[in-house]
Design a protein around this motif. Structure first.
Motif, PDB file in Angstrom:
ATOM      1  N   GLN A 158      -5.110   3.233   3.463  1.00 47.70           N
ATOM      2  CA  GLN A 158      -4.152   2.240   2.978  1.00 47.70           C
ATOM      3  C   GLN A 158      -4.843   1.153   2.164  1.00 47.70           C
ATOM      4  OE1 GLN A 158      -2.213   1.283   6.841  1.00 47.70           O
ATOM      5  NE2 GLN A 158      -0.305   1.527   5.716  1.00 47.70           N
ATOM      6  N   ASP A 203       2.331   4.534   1.015  1.00 53.00           N
ATOM      7  CA  ASP A 203       2.490   5.369   2.199  1.00 53.00           C
ATOM      8  C   ASP A 203       3.241   6.602   1.748  1.00 53.00           C
ATOM      9  OD1 ASP A 203       3.995   4.935   5.497  1.00 53.00           O
ATOM     10  OD2 ASP A 203       3.032   6.635   4.536  1.00 53.00           O
ATOM     11  N   TRP A 223      -6.324   6.300   8.528  1.00 51.34           N
ATOM     12  CA  TRP A 223      -5.083   5.858   7.892  1.00 51.34           C
ATOM     13  C   TRP A 223      -5.215   4.431   7.374  1.00 51.34           C
ATOM     14  CZ3 TRP A 223      -1.210   6.462   5.109  1.00 51.34           C
ATOM     15  CH2 TRP A 223      -0.044   5.696   5.181  1.00 51.34           C
ATOM     16  N   ARG A 224      -5.810   3.567   8.155  1.00 53.34           N
ATOM     17  CA  ARG A 224      -5.961   2.181   7.737  1.00 53.34           C
ATOM     18  C   ARG A 224      -6.959   2.047   6.582  1.00 53.34           C
ATOM     19  NH1 ARG A 224      -4.598  -1.611  11.662  1.00 53.34           N
ATOM     20  NH2 ARG A 224      -5.255  -3.157  10.107  1.00 53.34           N
ATOM     21  N   HIS A 263      -4.975  11.080   1.686  1.00 56.63           N
ATOM     22  CA  HIS A 263      -4.001  10.734   2.726  1.00 56.63           C
ATOM     23  C   HIS A 263      -4.293  11.570   3.976  1.00 56.63           C
ATOM     24  CE1 HIS A 263      -0.210  10.097   4.783  1.00 56.63           C
ATOM     25  NE2 HIS A 263       0.183   9.245   3.841  1.00 56.63           N
ATOM     26  N   ASN A 284      -6.326   2.600  -1.190  1.00 55.41           N
ATOM     27  CA  ASN A 284      -5.276   3.023  -2.112  1.00 55.41           C
ATOM     28  C   ASN A 284      -4.729   1.810  -2.860  1.00 55.41           C
ATOM     29  OD1 ASN A 284      -3.324   4.957  -3.219  1.00 55.41           O
ATOM     30  ND2 ASN A 284      -1.829   3.823  -2.024  1.00 55.41           N
ATOM     31  N   THR A 285      -4.730   0.659  -2.219  1.00 56.19           N
ATOM     32  CA  THR A 285      -4.289  -0.573  -2.870  1.00 56.19           C
ATOM     33  C   THR A 285      -5.336  -1.082  -3.856  1.00 56.19           C
ATOM     34  OG1 THR A 285      -2.995  -1.195  -0.925  1.00 56.19           O
ATOM     35  CG2 THR A 285      -3.530  -2.945  -2.483  1.00 56.19           C
ATOM     36  N   LYS A 316      -0.920  10.239  11.660  1.00 50.18           N
ATOM     37  CA  LYS A 316      -1.366   8.890  11.281  1.00 50.18           C
ATOM     38  C   LYS A 316      -1.760   8.078  12.516  1.00 50.18           C
ATOM     39  CE  LYS A 316       2.255   7.980   8.646  1.00 50.18           C
ATOM     40  NZ  LYS A 316       3.160   7.241   7.719  1.00 50.18           N
ATOM     41  N   PRO A 367       0.832  -1.208   0.000  1.00 50.15           N
ATOM     42  CA  PRO A 367       0.000   0.000   0.000  1.00 50.15           C
ATOM     43  C   PRO A 367       0.862   1.252   0.000  1.00 50.15           C
ATOM     44  CG  PRO A 367      -0.718  -1.572   1.661  1.00 50.15           C
ATOM     45  CD  PRO A 367       0.589  -2.064   1.140  1.00 50.15           C
TER      46      PRO A 367
END
Length: 487
Positions: free
Chosen positions: A372, A96, A368-369, A233, A375-376, A361, A94
């Motif tokens: 992640q 970052d 944040w999780r 983000h 975003n993947t 974060k 992912p």
């Protein structure tokens, strides 16, 4: 001449015919074999032999075929594949995005890494522009029933402007907040009572700020509605939120994001300061990095979002997100082109250190999780819906179309500070200390072009009011709506 004298001649003739027959059989076998292996169409070889045996023999000796005119294909040649860097993250890695070190500023709603107004100026390849404006394939049907969860500080105002223009141009019906407000009684959970109905019973697009509740949205919107949203983000998102809402809520007593993170983490329920994305999606936002059942909370939120939404876009890849949206909705490139809306001027941008970024974060661990994960999966959608090479091409076309519109529409080819915007109908309205940017249009535009350009730069509040007046106060629109109902 005697019969005996004729025997050698007859034998010679028979020998030549036998040789020809053998050659024919050999060529026939070769043709069938090559047809099977798809080396050369058998029909072409047969034609060569039938018309000219000498040519056929020459073909097998030299490997050359007699040249014939190729059939002409209707339409223009396919567009060249444009070269462009494209590095999607691996599924097990992912993204970052490391925040800038001190002294490097974060861009507002859309990060500088994917600048919306990149490449302003005249286009040198109008053919590419025209191809970018082509209609979608006939095999798909454009979607017009849409639910967009407008999240905070994610570039969502720009996406909303795209939806406003699409529906406005087609006389679609918007689910608008009551009394000309721009939010659905946020931060309360959405209910259908928040929507201005009057005589309306059908809505096409819902895209104003709300705290999402699927059960209530389903009561209002058509069953085949397309649900999507956008994530950013958490580091630049919180920096932006702090600057926008510094005079309000829990940020008012703090001088910086660091100051708040070090001394102000006493209200886990504040929807602008803590896990704002999770809150907007309708989930509890009080989780911290030390919450005992954090993994359960994270997994439930991700599973719920995946169930309720067809597509999640990523702010850091805004152009790619618009191409993905274009394909998902079966729209044209012109439908998803935009200028940035509700973005900050440079003097209102602040830097964030890597240490502060880690604090953010941790403080916004749920956001944040969630970020992640999606975003993947974003890149999985790119590969399945568009394809990486096609994405490169269409992103280039989108940038060129934006550059063309920038040159046509915008005076000076760039944005200006809020106070420098001359036309009040497109002047950004913000009452905080942050400085917002807007645009001035080029003078002497024809009426049709001016209207198109004006809608592209119209801020949320003015466009929301424009749609409200059009839907509920203009008799011409009411008549068109009644006529559409009868049909």
């Amino acid at each position: 001449m005697s019969a005996l004298d004729q025997l050698p001649s007859a034998a010679s003739c028979l020998q030549r015919r036998w040789r020809s027959l053998c050659i024919f059989l050999v060529l026939l076998v070769v043709c069938i074999t090559m047809q099977t292996l798809r080396v050369q169409p058998a029909s072409a070889l047969w034609k060569l032999f039938a018309l000219d045996g000498g040519t056929a023999v020459k073909y097998f000796r030299t490997g050359e075929e007699t040249k014939e005119p190729r059939p002409q294909i209707d339409g223009p040649p396919p567009p060249p594949l444009l070269q462009q860097n494209f590095t999607p993250q691996q599924e097990n890695q992912p993204t970052d995005h490391p925040p800038p070190v001190q002294g490097v500023q974060l861009e507002d709603d859309l990060l500088e890494v994917k600048s919306q107004n990149e490449g302003a100026g005249n286009l040198s390849n109008d053919g590419l522009l025209e191809r970018g404006k082509q209609n979608p394939p006939k095999s798909c049907q454009a979607k017009s029933h849409i639910v967009f969860l407008k999240t905070h500080k994610t570039g969502s105002s720009t996406v909303q402007n795209i939806l406003y223009r699409y529906g406005d141009n087609r006389d679609l019906t918007f689910a608008l907040p009551r009394n000309k407000k721009h939010m659905m009684s946020y931060p309360e959970y959405f209910t259908t009572d928040f929507v201005e109905k009057k005589d309306l019973t059908h809505f096409d697009i819902l895209c104003n700020h709300m705290r999402f509740r699927k059960s209530e949205v389903k009561k209002l919107m058509p069953e085949d509605s397309f649900y999507f949203s956008i994530l950013r983000h958490p580091v630049p998102s919180m920096e932006s939120a702090f600057m926008f809402f510094k005079g309000f809520e829990d940020f008012s007593n703090f001088t910086s994001v660091d100051d708040f993170l070090d001394n102000g983490q006493n209200n886990l329920e504040d929807h602008f300061a803590h896990n704002t994305l999770a809150f907007d999606f309708g989930y509890d936002n009080t989780a911290t990095a030390d919450t005992s059942d954090l993994e359960t909370i994270v997994n439930q939120a991700i599973a719920g979002i995946e169930k309720d939404f067809h597509l999640i876009l990523i702010t850091e890849y805004f152009d790619e997100s618009m191409i993905l949206l274009k394909h998902a909705l079966c729209w044209s490139l012109e439908d998803v082109v935009s200028f940035k809306v509700n973005s900050r001027a440079k003097q209102s941008l602040t830097s964030v250190s890597s240490i502060t970024a880690e604090k953010i974060k941790r403080w916004n661990i749920l956001d944040w999780r969630i970020y992640q994960h999606f975003n993947t999966t974003f890149w999985n959608k790119v590969r399945s819906l568009v394809g990486e090479e096609e994405m490169k091409l269409e992103v280039s076309q989108l940038k060129e179309l934006r550059a063309k519109l920038t040159s046509t529409c915008l005076k000076g080819g760039h944005s200006v500070e809020q106070k420098e915007v001359k036309d009040k109908t497109v002047k950004p309205i913000h009452h905080g200390a942050v400085v917002i940017e807007g645009y001035n249009l080029n003078p002497n535009l024809d009426i049709q072009t001016k209207e198109k350009c004006q809608r592209m730069i119209m801020p949320e509040l003015q466009y929301n009011e424009h749609l409200y007046v059009k839907q509920f106060e203009k008799e011409s629109f009411k008549k068109r709506r009644k006529k559409a109902k009868r049909h």
